[in-house]
Write an enzyme that holds these catalytic residues in place. Structure first.
Site, PDB file in Angstrom:
ATOM      1  N   ARG A  48       0.846  -1.184   0.000  1.00 33.86           N
ATOM      2  CA  ARG A  48       0.000   0.000   0.000  1.00 33.86           C
ATOM      3  C   ARG A  48       0.889   1.245   0.000  1.00 33.86           C
ATOM      4  NH1 ARG A  48       1.795   1.839   3.948  1.00 33.86           N
ATOM      5  NH2 ARG A  48       0.609   3.744   3.583  1.00 33.86           N
ATOM      6  N   ARG A  89      -6.737  -0.632  -7.484  1.00 36.26           N
ATOM      7  CA  ARG A  89      -7.239   0.436  -6.601  1.00 36.26           C
ATOM      8  C   ARG A  89      -7.362   1.708  -7.452  1.00 36.26           C
ATOM      9  NH1 ARG A  89      -4.352   1.228  -0.942  1.00 36.26           N
ATOM     10  NH2 ARG A  89      -6.396   2.072  -0.356  1.00 36.26           N
ATOM     11  N   GLN A 194      -2.770   2.613   9.640  1.00 33.95           N
ATOM     12  CA  GLN A 194      -1.449   2.730   9.016  1.00 33.95           C
ATOM     13  C   GLN A 194      -0.508   3.589   9.868  1.00 33.95           C
ATOM     14  OE1 GLN A 194      -4.370   3.014   7.473  1.00 33.95           O
ATOM     15  NE2 GLN A 194      -4.282   2.443   5.323  1.00 33.95           N
ATOM     16  N   ASP A 235      -2.021  10.654  -2.765  1.00 31.31           N
ATOM     17  CA  ASP A 235      -2.341   9.575  -3.705  1.00 31.31           C
ATOM     18  C   ASP A 235      -2.577  10.106  -5.112  1.00 31.31           C
ATOM     19  OD1 ASP A 235      -3.080   8.414  -0.925  1.00 31.31           O
ATOM     20  OD2 ASP A 235      -2.828   6.728  -2.302  1.00 31.31           O
ATOM     21  N   LYS A 246      -5.019  10.010   2.424  1.00 28.73           N
ATOM     22  CA  LYS A 246      -5.767   9.191   3.384  1.00 28.73           C
ATOM     23  C   LYS A 246      -6.864   9.988   4.095  1.00 28.73           C
ATOM     24  CE  LYS A 246      -5.512   5.701   3.995  1.00 28.73           C
ATOM     25  NZ  LYS A 246      -6.434   4.814   3.244  1.00 28.73           N
TER      26      LYS A 246
HETATM   27  O1  MRU Z   1      -4.802   3.187   1.790  1.00 29.39           O
HETATM   28  P1  MRU Z   1      -3.330   3.429   1.788  1.00 29.39           P
HETATM   29  O2  MRU Z   1      -2.645   2.944   3.019  1.00 29.39           O
HETATM   30  O3  MRU Z   1      -2.677   2.934   0.525  1.00 29.39           O
HETATM   31  O4  MRU Z   1      -3.192   5.011   1.783  1.00 29.39           O
HETATM   32  C1  MRU Z   1      -1.914   5.566   1.709  1.00 29.39           C
HETATM   33  C2  MRU Z   1      -1.904   7.043   1.809  1.00 29.39           C
HETATM   34  O5  MRU Z   1      -2.913   7.700   1.861  1.00 29.39           O
HETATM   35  C3  MRU Z   1      -0.549   7.692   1.722  1.00 29.39           C
HETATM   36  O6  MRU Z   1      -0.535   8.888   2.457  1.00 29.39           O
HETATM   37  C4  MRU Z   1      -0.207   8.004   0.265  1.00 29.39           C
HETATM   38  O7  MRU Z   1      -0.415   6.882  -0.553  1.00 29.39           O
HETATM   39  C5  MRU Z   1       1.197   8.446   0.121  1.00 29.39           C
HETATM   40  S1  MRU Z   1       2.366   7.165   0.465  1.00 29.39           S
HETATM   41  C6  MRU Z   1       3.908   7.810   0.198  1.00 29.39           C
END
Ligand code: MRU
Length: 343
Positions: A48, A89, A194, A235, A246
């Site tokens: 992830r 995703r 996380q 993302d 997130k």
């Molecule tokens: O659902 P996730 O754990 O994949 O979400 C991750 C995030 O929101 C991170 O902040 C983002 O991907 C940046 S990771 C360098």
């Protein structure tokens, strides 16, 4: 950390993914030799974080080619398998960008595909290192404090979430290496934790002092003046600077704006999606209701309740003081928009 962590590794015959669903209790690696396992791993968050799923997706093209060879697939079947990886995703644009980049070498065969996937990984680590330096220097100048900083972060953006080093956590690691971190407040990051499971684990490995706090504590901590700046990852970043990250990120940004402290987004340019004009065009992943209705596999909400579980939210560009990429820092809220500066 003595040896840099690798969330995604090509073993020569397949992928080895650190199973992030098991951390911090267990450090185990999931071997991946077929496309179904990879898609499932991306969807269950075994791997992830936007750059890490991008890197895994790049190698997914190689997996599809190898599996196709073993199972006698037609080229159309291999391409369909690659498309499933690309769509595993929807929010992190890195996944699509990396798969598409590797597919430009598809006709040249496996070796070329693997070389491109490896280049993506290498470049991501380089970008993260550059971001660390740009972000640390910008932040030290902006905050202007002659003491170590108190920094809040949300979700996990470290070596686990990338090809190595980290984005927002990479900036924090760079600051720490300069003796400029007093403490990190790591939001626990509901519902999949996380922050408390992964960020705290990485901070422990790095010896960086930190607190884990409930997401709901973040705004109060900021408004009480206990934080100098917040740094998060992304993302997908639209051309106008609106940023998907997130769920819970936008609340942190609002509190920082009210408190008048910097809110920084650190992300490689592979996370910038200039084809998407504003945050309204970003597809926000809705995950299973059970993730918010249950706790550790046990139902906690009334059986009659429905769950609302968006995995991400969009922070408007006007709330983002700085966007750190490998190229430098854009002051988005001051009008330096990705669509103008990163084309
Ligand atoms: O659902 P996730 O754990 O994949 O979400 C991750 C995030 O929101 C991170 O902040 C983002 O991907 C940046 S990771 C360098």
């Amino acid at each position: 950390m003595s040896q840099e962590l690798r969330a995604v590794e090509w073993t020569g015959t397949g992928l080895a993914l650190i199973d992030q669903t098991l951390l911090p209790q267990r450090t185990e690696t999931l071997p991946v030799h077929d496309v179904d396992t990879l898609v499932d791993a991306i969807q269950r968050l075994v791997v992830r974080g936007a750059p890490a799923i991008g890197a895994a997706g790049g190698y997914g093209v190689a997996l599809a080619l190898l599996q196709g060879e073993r199972e006698g697939w037609t080229e159309a079947e291999v391409r369909a398998a690659v498309a499933r990886v690309r769509e595993a995703r929807p929010t992190a644009v890195n996944l699509m960008v990396c798969v598409d980049r590797v597919m430009t070498r598809f006709a040249e065969g496996l070796d070329a595909v693997l070389a491109e996937a490896a280049a993506i990984q290498r470049e991501d680590v380089e970008a993260n290192r550059a971001m660390g330096v740009h972000g640390a220097e910008w932040l030290l100048k902006k905050v202007g404090a002659d003491r170590p900083l108190r920094i809040l972060t949300h979700c996990n953006t470290g070596a686990l979430a990338t090809a190595g080093w980290g984005t927002a956590l990479g900036v924090i690691r760079e600051l720490h290496s300069r003796g400029s971190v007093e403490v990190v407040y790591a939001d626990e990051t509901r519902p999949l934790l996380q922050g408390s499971r992964l960020t705290a684990w990485e901070l422990v490995q790095e010896g960086i002092p930190h607190y884990v706090q409930a997401d709901g504590a973040a705004a109060g901590t900021i408004l009480r003046g206990e934080i100098d700046a917040a740094i998060v990852g992304a993302d997908r970043i639209a051309a106008n600077g609106d940023t998907a990250n997130k769920v819970g990120t936008v609340g942190v940004a609002l509190a920082c704006a009210d408190a008048g402290i910097p809110f920084l987004v650190a992300a490689p340019t592979t996370t910038v999606d200039l084809a998407t004009a504003t945050g309204a065009g970003i597809h926000i992943e809705l995950r299973a209701e059970t993730e918010v209705l249950e706790w550790a596999g046990h139902r906690t909400a009334p059986t009659e309740s429905r769950g609302h579980n968006p995995a991400f939210d969009v922070t408007p560009g006007r709330l983002i003081t700085g966007l750190v990429t490998e190229r430098g820092v854009l002051e988005i809220s001051a009008g330096e928009l990705p669509g103008d500066r990163l084309r």
